[in-house]
Design a protein around this motif. Structure first.
Motif: not given
Lengths: 171, 221
Positions: A115-127
């Motif tokens: 949860a912490a990783t998802a919250m504070f370190w967004p996925d750079p390839d998401k877009k």
């Protein structure tokens, strides 16, 4: 009849008793000793207090027999054995509880980390990924589109609905 | 609850050989426990006997005290002399026993007017005993009986203070620790106790005079 016990005030009586018990400091002891040499009433009181204290030596302070010692030690030995038994009986349960606690703790830590990783370190390839999903029908038919090489021709085909069923499937 | 013991006080009490034995008991040394029992059993039973007024009960209580001591071994910290700690446990055990006894007696014998110790009223005890000694030829057993009566006539707290002072050789500070009161209060308590004993015993031993009603039987602390 004996004379009435000498009457002295309470504070002095406390000092006399403390003197007999060796509880006075040097200065207070000296004052009491002075008083004892000068005051017969105080001296008489002191002697009576001391005498009655000595009489307590007459009390039976006899020991106990061997039976008492044996039964005391046996009683404590039984208590000790019970204690060991309880500890042994509780050990597997305690071990299970410890493992369960470790498992729960590890899972909770993993979830919290995710949860912490998802919250504070967004996925750079998401877009990029979102765009790929959006264009999935194109990607799936990319080889065919490359063969046509003309968008106008494709629009014309669409208007004539020659491949309507396939286009619906592709959406 | 963990007890915090300063290094200096732990070092001071570690000089007490019985504290050292108790520390060995804490480490599960059975021989050390047996040694403590042997050292204290007679003294403990004697004090409890005078407190509860019954030898069998005193022995039961002494065993209970040793059992409590054993069960408390793992949390033992040398915060006082061993004897002080032991007699503090004994004091609580005796107080509980006497309280229970008192409650039972209230239910079964509501009209009895003796104190919570169940001690016989002093004048009745003295009367019963003095009738058989016109010439004051007191043999040892009789002296013992009369002294015991005088001791029984003290209040519980006075009696305990006297026993600890006289037979355990405890100073006022240690008695205060056992009885959970100040050393000054112990000083007053012992003074009143010794005054009560004197008022009962002196006339009795000198002339066989029966003390005036109420003499020496004060229950006030």
């Amino acid at each position: 009849m004996s004379e009435q016990p000498a009457q002295i005030d309470t504070a002095l009586q406390e000092q006399l008793v403390a003197y007999l018990d060796g509880e006075l400091d040097a200065e207070a002891s000296r004052r009491i000793e002075e008083l004892l040499t000068t005051d017969a009433k105080v001296r008489a009181t002191m002697q009576e207090l001391d005498h009655t204290w000595q009489l307590l030596d007459e009390l039976d302070t006899g020991g106990v027999d061997e039976r008492f010692t044996r039964s005391t030690l046996e009683m404590v030995a039984v208590a000790a054995a019970d204690e060991v038994e309880q500890t042994r009986a509780a050990a597997p349960r305690r071990r299970r509880l410890r493992w369960l606690a470790i498992a729960v703790g590890a899972t909770a830590a993993g979830l919290a980390g995710f949860a912490a990783t998802a919250m504070f370190w967004p996925d750079p390839d998401k877009k990029t990924n979102e765009r790929l999903v959006e264009n999935l029908p194109v990607l799936e038919n990319l080889d065919q589109y490359c063969q046509v090489e003309n968008v106008e021709f494709l629009r014309m085909l669409q208007q004539e609905r020659l491949f309507a069923e396939e286009a619906d499937d592709g959406k | 609850m963990a007890v915090v013991v300063s290094e200096s006080s732990a070092r001071r009490y570690a000089l007490d050989p019985d504290v050292r034995l108790m520390l060995e008991v804490r480490d599960d040394n059975a021989a050390a426990f047996e040694e403590l029992v042997l050292r204290y059993q007679g003294r403990l039973v004697s004090v409890l006997d005078h407190l509860v007024g019954n030898r069998d009960r005193a022995e039961d209580l002494a065993q209970e005290v040793f059992l409590r001591l054993y069960r408390a071994r793992k949390s033992y910290q040398p915060t006082a002399k061993f004897a002080t700690w032991l007699f503090t446990i004994a004091n609580h055990a005796a107080a509980n026993a006497l309280r229970n006894e008192s409650r039972r007696r209230e239910v079964t014998l509501p009209s009895r007017d003796s104190g919570p110790m169940g001690a016989r009223p002093l004048d009745r005890m003295i009367q019963a005993s003095s009738g058989a000694m016109p010439a004051r030829q007191l043999d040892k057993a009789e002296v013992r009986e009369v002294v015991r009566m005088a001791l029984d006539a003290l209040s519980e707290r006075q009696r305990l203070a006297v026993l600890l002072n006289k037979f355990e050789g405890m100073c006022y500070a240690d008695i205060a620790a056992v009885m959970e009161m100040s050393p000054q209060a112990v000083k007053s308590l012992l003074s009143r106790a010794r005054c009560n004993l004197r008022e009962v015993l002196e006339p009795y031993f000198e002339n066989g005079d029966r003390p005036a009603p109420g003499n020496g039987a004060s229950d006030e602390d």
